[in-house]
Design an enzyme around this catalytic site. Structure first.
Site, short mmCIF file in Angstrom:
data_model
loop_
_atom_site.label_atom_id
_atom_site.label_comp_id
_atom_site.label_asym_id
_atom_site.label_seq_id
_atom_site.Cartn_x
_atom_site.Cartn_y
_atom_site.Cartn_z
N GLU A 184 0.62 -1.22 0.18
CA GLU A 184 -0.12 0.19 -0.07
C GLU A 184 0.82 1.50 -0.06
OE1 GLU A 184 -3.92 -1.24 2.60
OE2 GLU A 184 -2.30 -0.30 3.63
N CYS A 185 0.68 1.99 -0.93
CA CYS A 185 1.25 3.25 -0.94
C CYS A 185 2.95 3.35 -0.71
CB CYS A 185 0.72 4.44 0.04
SG CYS A 185 1.07 6.16 -0.49
N GLY A 186 3.36 3.75 0.40
CA GLY A 186 4.81 3.29 0.36
C GLY A 186 5.29 2.16 0.19
N THR A 234 -1.11 -0.81 -4.76
CA THR A 234 -1.93 0.14 -4.95
C THR A 234 -1.36 1.42 -3.98
OG1 THR A 234 -4.27 1.15 -5.27
CG2 THR A 234 -3.79 -0.49 -3.41
#
Length: 434
Positions: free
Chosen positions: A323-325, A415
């Protein structure tokens, strides 16, 4: 079933008014008095809750009518009221901002609104702002106001005298930069990085005591969610599954509620630090949450052991959620704002660059093959990915614009979205299941 507990919704006309500092100060003050304090944050946030957790001594989860759900919020408040002597809910942005807004939450659960207004450079206009906040929605319970960042005791008295009739003035907190917490591009600096945070919290508690902001709010009656007593506990879908979770200064954006969910599903959580050079523990699935990988590029690039472990885990067909990072870390390269780049794990073709402006923000839902997961996005990086997304997230407000891409390669799902796992327990569990 119902239970009563003193509670307040700490709101403001806008962001940057000092809500987190004052909410944390109230939590620490009453905790120091021996009270059990539970704090929640309205809407998605990782950084403010870290501060609030250290102030209150208890984990802090989000309350949001769309992302978390009305009945789930109701149950969280009910369970907190059973064990707490005080419940504080910190708002986000302005009181009436967002759809649903903090005011919507306050109305839904009867939470008395305690408005915090940055009064620096303001005199009798303060009264007009308070009048607007207290009357804009007549059905919203409004308990009073705190003036923040005042210039002197005389300034505070002037603001008190400007109060509209019937609005209680809780006190005036004088300006003191020593109480604030440093920030960076995603918000406040993480609690663990502020070496004197506890001293700041004690100073903030002393400041609200000096200002007289010490009285407990009135009790609120909280009820259990509909059917809470009749609904059987769900079967543990991850019983005995070992999940490796990256956790350090680069990967710290995890909701306590998500960790609790995985444990309730029967999973064994194994934490490891990519920044410290850890390899991957012996696990069945991996979760790489968000954080600040762009601030730790060289340390992450140097950990070739973990990169090899993740590649082997992926090649074996075992689940990975990034997720993200965590998603950025799985790209081939990541660069900071100055253009300094470093090689990352390379499981996803592409690269990303930290930009000056916000690149993604808002509540979104990921339409995964396993089911829809709700969450939010907030990032300053721009990624170019050499992989076709399997879907794009939909926005909560239904604006029609394209949401964040969702990528999948085998059991790897990546994502920018930060998901709230309890929004769809079956879908969340399926992402990690062997």
């Amino acid at each position: 079933m119902s239970v009563s507990c003193p509670a307040a919704f700490v709101a403001a006309p806008a962001s940057g008014q000092g809500k987190t500092t004052v909410t944390a100060a109230m939590a620490r003050y009453h905790r120091n008095r021996g009270l059990r304090v539970r704090v929640f944050k309205t809407g998605p946030d990782f950084l403010d809750p870290m501060i609030l957790e250290q102030a209150s001594g208890h984990t802090v989860d989000p309350l949001h009518l769309w992302m978390v759900g009305e009945e789930a919020c109701r149950q969280m408040l009910f369970e907190a009221a059973q064990e707490a002597d005080l419940i504080l809910v910190e708002g986000s942005m302005g009181l009436f901002d967002g759809d649903p807004s903090g005011a919507d939450l306050a109305v839904k659960f009867g939470l008395p609104v305690l408005a915090l207004v940055d009064a620096s450079g303001m005199a009798h206009t303060f009264g007009a702002i308070v009048h607007g906040l207290s009357t804009w929605r007549p059905e919203m319970p409004f308990v009073g106001v705190i003036a923040n960042r005042t210039g002197s005791p005389g300034h505070g008295r002037m603001l008190r005298d400007a109060m509209p009739e019937g609005v209680h003035f809780f006190g005036a907190i004088q300006r003191n930069e020593a109480l604030s917490v440093p920030d960076r591009h995603l918000g406040l600096v993480q609690a663990g990085e502020v070496e004197d945070l506890d001293a700041r919290l004690e100073a903030a508690a002393a400041a609200i005591a000096e200002a007289g902001v010490t009285e407990l709010p009135a009790p609120v009656t909280f009820t259990a969610a509909a059917g809470a007593d009749e609904t059987p506990a769900p079967a543990a879908q991850l019983d005995g599954l070992r999940i490796g979770i990256a956790r350090d200064a680069a990967f710290a954006f995890t909701y306590p509620g998500n960790l609790a969910f995985l444990q309730e599903q029967g999973a064994q959580l194994e934490f490891f630090s990519p920044v410290a050079g850890d390899g991957l523990p012996a696990v069945d699935a991996v979760w790489l949450p968000g954080g600040y990988p762009e601030l730790h590029l060289d340390a992450l690039a140097a950990n070739t052991r973990l990169q090899a472990d993740l590649a082997a885990h992926h090649a074996a067909g075992r689940p990975i959620l990034a997720e993200c990072g965590g998603f950025l870390y799985l790209l081939e390269q990541l660069a900071d704002r100055d253009g300094h780049g470093a090689a990352m794990a390379g499981l996803i073709p592409g690269h990303a660059q930290l930009e000056d402006k916000l690149q993604g923000l808002g509540l979104q839902a990921a339409p995964l093959p396993e089911g829809e997961l709700r969450g939010h996005t907030f990032h300053h990086t721009r990624a170019e990915v050499g992989l076709e997304p399997i879907a794009h997230c939909t926005r909560a407000r239904g604006t029609g614009s394209t949401g964040e891409a969702v990528y999948r390669d085998g059991r790897l799902t990546a994502t920018y979205l930060h998901a709230w796992f309890p929004s769809n327990p079956e879908a969340a569990a399926a992402l990690f299941a062997s």
